[in-house]
Structures are given as structure tokens and as C-alpha cells.
Design an enzyme around this catalytic site. Structure first.
Site, PDB file in Angstrom:
ATOM      1  N   GLY A  15     -12.238 -43.771 115.248  1.00 24.94           N
ATOM      2  CA  GLY A  15     -11.971 -44.095 116.658  1.00 24.94           C
ATOM      3  C   GLY A  15     -11.131 -43.010 117.299  1.00 24.94           C
ATOM      4  CB  ALA A  26      -1.213 -28.219 117.471  1.00 22.44           C
ATOM      5  CB  VAL A  27      -5.630 -27.209 114.362  1.00 14.03           C
ATOM      6  CG1 VAL A  27      -6.387 -26.459 113.264  1.00 14.03           C
ATOM      7  CG2 VAL A  27      -5.089 -28.527 113.814  1.00 14.03           C
ATOM      8  NE  ARG A  76     -14.902 -46.178 113.071  1.00 18.05           N
ATOM      9  CZ  ARG A  76     -14.689 -46.538 114.332  1.00 18.05           C
ATOM     10  NH1 ARG A  76     -15.690 -46.658 115.168  1.00 18.05           N
ATOM     11  NH2 ARG A  76     -13.463 -46.790 114.748  1.00 18.05           N
ATOM     12  N   GLY A 106      -8.137 -41.607 110.975  1.00 23.65           N
ATOM     13  CA  GLY A 106      -7.424 -42.726 110.361  1.00 23.65           C
ATOM     14  C   GLY A 106      -7.638 -42.796 108.858  1.00 23.65           C
ATOM     15  CB  THR A 130      -5.849 -44.407 114.342  1.00 21.77           C
ATOM     16  OG1 THR A 130      -6.051 -45.785 114.690  1.00 21.77           O
ATOM     17  CG2 THR A 130      -4.756 -44.362 113.294  1.00 21.77           C
ATOM     18  CB  ILE A 131      -4.821 -46.516 119.505  1.00 26.21           C
ATOM     19  CG1 ILE A 131      -5.938 -47.505 119.178  1.00 26.21           C
ATOM     20  CG2 ILE A 131      -5.314 -45.378 120.379  1.00 26.21           C
ATOM     21  CD1 ILE A 131      -6.361 -48.351 120.388  1.00 26.21           C
ATOM     22  CG  ASP A 132      -6.065 -49.610 115.204  1.00 29.78           C
ATOM     23  OD1 ASP A 132      -5.977 -50.008 116.377  1.00 29.78           O
ATOM     24  OD2 ASP A 132      -7.124 -49.616 114.554  1.00 29.78           O
ATOM     25  CG  ASP A 134      -4.447 -48.793 110.859  1.00 30.65           C
ATOM     26  OD1 ASP A 134      -4.379 -47.605 111.215  1.00 30.65           O
ATOM     27  OD2 ASP A 134      -5.516 -49.383 110.675  1.00 30.65           O
ATOM     28  NE  ARG A 176     -12.472 -53.020 112.944  1.00 36.92           N
ATOM     29  CZ  ARG A 176     -13.414 -52.188 113.341  1.00 36.92           C
ATOM     30  NH1 ARG A 176     -14.497 -52.650 113.913  1.00 36.92           N
ATOM     31  NH2 ARG A 176     -13.280 -50.896 113.173  1.00 36.92           N
ATOM     32  CD  GLU A 227     -10.089 -55.229 117.748  1.00 29.34           C
ATOM     33  OE1 GLU A 227     -11.215 -55.463 118.191  1.00 29.34           O
ATOM     34  OE2 GLU A 227      -9.668 -54.079 117.538  1.00 29.34           O
TER      35      GLU A 227
HETATM   36  O1  F6P Z   1      -9.441 -47.053 117.021  1.00 27.01           O
HETATM   37  C1  F6P Z   1      -9.189 -48.176 116.235  1.00 27.01           C
HETATM   38  C2  F6P Z   1      -9.919 -49.333 116.791  1.00 27.01           C
HETATM   39  O2  F6P Z   1      -9.575 -49.286 118.118  1.00 27.01           O
HETATM   40  C3  F6P Z   1      -9.693 -50.730 116.278  1.00 27.01           C
HETATM   41  O3  F6P Z   1      -8.533 -51.359 116.701  1.00 27.01           O
HETATM   42  C4  F6P Z   1     -10.934 -51.414 116.748  1.00 27.01           C
HETATM   43  O4  F6P Z   1     -11.215 -52.550 116.056  1.00 27.01           O
HETATM   44  C5  F6P Z   1     -11.971 -50.380 116.531  1.00 27.01           C
HETATM   45  O5  F6P Z   1     -11.297 -49.138 116.672  1.00 27.01           O
HETATM   46  C6  F6P Z   1     -13.163 -50.454 117.420  1.00 27.01           C
HETATM   47  O6  F6P Z   1     -13.806 -49.233 117.474  1.00 27.01           O
HETATM   48  P1  F6P Z   1     -15.340 -48.975 117.792  1.00 27.01           P
HETATM   49  O7  F6P Z   1     -15.700 -49.853 118.943  1.00 27.01           O
HETATM   50  O8  F6P Z   1     -15.368 -47.525 118.111  1.00 27.01           O
HETATM   51  O9  F6P Z   1     -16.085 -49.305 116.548  1.00 27.01           O
END
Ligand code: F6P
Length: 328
Positions: A15, A26-27, A76, A106, A130-132, A134, A176, A227
Site C-alpha cells: 500500500g 533521499a535514496v 503487490r 511494509g 506504510t500508514i498502518d 504496524d 486491517r 477496519e
Molecule cells: O496501506 C495499508 C492498508 O491501508 C490497510 O490498512 C488496508 O487494509 C489495506 O492497506 C488496503 O489496501 P488495498 O485497498 O490497496 O488492498
């Protein structure tokens, strides 16, 4: 002795997150500074498999530090999960004379990088984007701070209309598997309740808390729901459940969705990306490999993939208690 690094590849995967462009910049600039060739791959591992790349220099990353998204695009890749896919990627890297890779993404990105590096003995460094938030091995991931500010801004606006109409809003935020965004934005926006994947607070408690809010004279309320919340109901089911059980509430739902991943990165994310990526290039030049860079106690650190991927980034559950007290 470690092989001399003359060419470094960079890509963004998973994501997207605000600050990925600052990281790419920066790279590319650190490579230029150290006289190393830099090649960017499009769409993460998929671009490596297909040989979809561009040569990057200090000027090719001009004016991108403030832009959201990623100029290298992200994806992905299913194919990279297979040995044949990874072999195709390595063939392209060899053809281009790439000695090492910087992988921005991530935990899925890091897992792929670890396997790739072990299979083909190529040094890789992971940069958490990643914004999560995690990923253990860093206190903050690139994009998280910007996403929090985006969410807070949205909740503040919803609060205005909620209070004008005396309504209860369920607001779903991303995450997620992790509740960092929900918990921190919930506290920051003064939510009455926060539901996260790490803790099952239960439906009874939710109803009790909303009844208490009404009794205490609150006319509008905000419930922030991650979510991946553990209660097992999605945000619409939760809203229906509350409407059935507490008919006095006028309930609405807002799903913030992918707008949380966009926008110009905050100063924090730009600085974080800059610090982590300069370090990533320097580590490669020093012969380091198979580590992720991170920010721990405001120091840039390197943690082995093994360590970084084996444990979960723990959420600060103390914030649930704080939220409870402050929503009185
Ligand atoms: O970027 C992380 C994230 O935002 C999760 O929180 C979310 O569940 C997921 O990506 C959804 O990503 P996509 O819609 O790109 O599969």
C-alpha cells in the site's frame, strides 16, 4: 570481503504511503552524493520481474518531496511469491549490474526481500513505509503521521455536522490488522469510543458507554472503528446493532477509505523518510545487508529482518484508558 556497491536499485511496494516520494528522493540523492548509480523499479517486485525501470539521478527526483503517492508506483506482486518470479527479478538485476536494493514498504515487502536476499545472496535494506505503523523495529513508519493528520481533519469535520444534528457517527479508519490509526486519531479527535483489532471490548460495553454518554448530557458522539476491529461486525453492522438497541440515537456511518493514504506528507514523514533512506544507502555502502532501518527513541537504527519481522509492533493500550477517562 563484501562486494563493492556501484549500483543500487530502489522500489516501493505494498500500500502506498505519503512520504514514499521523499524516501525515493533521499535514496537517489544519497546515491548521487556517494557517486553510486541509482535505478528505480516501477510497481515494486512486479517491475523487477518485468524489467520495468528508470535510471535516477539527483535531478530526476526534483520537487517530489512534497508529493503524496509514489512516482515509482506500487503493487503487490503474486508472481514474486514464486521462485520462478524471483529468479526473473534477479536476472534483470544482474543484467542491469545492480549490487543491492533498497525496498520501501511494509512487512510483506520485507518478507519478500528477506527470501530474495537469501536465495540470491544480494544485499537488501528495508525502509518501513506504510500508514498502518504496524512494523516492529521502528517507532514510526513513513506515512503514518500524515495519515493520522488526515483522519483527525476528517473527524473534526464530521464532528461539526454530528453536533449540529445531535447524531452518533461510526467512522471507519484503515488498519486491517492494526489499530494504531484508530487509537491515536480517536484520542486526538476526542472520540467517545475506539474499537481496535488488538482488543475486544465487546458489544455490551459499547452500548453501556453510549447510554452513559446520553445520560451525561452528550447530544452527539463519535465512535472510531478500525477496519479490522475484533468485535467481528463491520461498521454498518455495528451501526444497525446500536440503532436496534438504542433507538434514541440517530446513527450515521462514514468510511474514510483510501483518502487516508493520499495527500502531501507531513514534515515529520518527510524528515523521517530522508533520515531513514540516507542511512539505508550508507549501510549498504558499509557492507550491511538484510536489515530494516527504523527510528527508535529518535535515533536511526538497523534491525535484522529476523528480529523486525518476528515480533509485533505493540500498540499502546494505555491510550484506551486515557480515552475512557477523557470521554466522561
Ligand atoms: O496501506 C495499508 C492498508 O491501508 C490497510 O490498512 C488496508 O487494509 C489495506 O492497506 C488496503 O489496501 P488495498 O485497498 O490497496 O488492498
Amino acid at each position: 570481503m563484501a562486494k563493492e556497491i556501484r549500483t543500487i536499485g530502489v522500489m516501493t511496494s505494498g500500500g502506498d504511503a505519503p512520504g514514499m516520494n521523499a524516501a525515493i528522493r533521499a535514496v537517489a540523492r544519497a546515491c548521487a552524493y556517494y557517486n553510486v548509480k541509482c535505478i528505480g523499479f516501477y510497481r515494486g517486485y512486479q517491475g523487477m520481474i518485468e524489467g520495468d525501470y528508470c535510471e535516477m539521478n539527483a535531478r530526476s527526483v526534483r520537487n517530489i518531496i512534497s508529493q503524496g503517492g509514489t512516482i515509482l508506483k506500487s503493487a503487490r506482486s503474486e508472481e514474486f511469491r514464486t521462485k520462478e518470479g524471483r529468479k526473473k527479478a534477479m536476472d534483470h538485476l544482474k543484467k542491469l549490474g545492480i549490487d543491492a536494493m533498497v525496498l520501501i514498504g511494509g512487512d510483506g515487502t520485507f518478507r519478500g526481500g528477506q527470501i530474495f536476499s537469501e536465495e540470491f545472496d544480494i544485499p537488501v535494506i528495508g525502509v518501513p513505509g506504510t500508514i498502518d505503523n504496524d512494523i516492529s523495529g521502528t517507532n514510526y513508519t513513513i506515512g503514518y503521521d500524515t495519515a493520522l493528520n488526515t483522519v483527525i481533519d476528517a473527524i473534526d469535520k464530521i464532528r461539526d455536522t454530528a453536533s449540529s444534528h445531535d447524531r452518533l457517527f461510526f467512522i471507519e479508519v484503515m488498519g486491517r490488522d492494526a489499530g494504531f490509526i484508530a487509537l491515536n486519531s480517536g484520542v486526538g479527535a476526542g472520540a467517545e469510543e475506539i474499537l481496535i483489532p488488538e482488543e475486544d471490548l465487546g458489544l455490551d460495553r459499547l452500548l453501556e458507554s453510549l447510554k452513559r454518554s446520553k445520560r451525561s448530557g452528550k447530544s452527539s458522539s463519535i465512535v472510531v472503528v478500525s477496519e479490522g476491529d475484533k468485535i467481528g461486525k463491520n461498521v454498518y453492522e455495528l451501526a444497525d446493532y446500536v440503532t436496534e438497541n438504542l433507538p434514541d440515537y440517530d446513527v450515521r456511518v462514514t468510511v474514510l477509505g483510501h483518502m487516508q493514504r493520499g495527500g502531501s506528507p507531513s514534515c515529520f514523514d518527510r524528515t523521517l523518510a530522508s533520515r531513514l533512506c540516507v542511512k539505508a544507502v550508507e549501510l549498504l555502502l558499509d557492507g550491511e545487508k538484510n536489515v530494516m532501518v527504523g527510528l527508535i527513541d529518535n535515533k536511526v537504527t538497523a534491525t535484522s529482518f529476523d528480529e523486525g519481522l518476528s515480533s509485533e509492533h505493540e500498540i499502546n493500550k494505555e491510550l484506551l484508558r486515557i480515552s475512557d477517562i477523557l470521554s466522561t
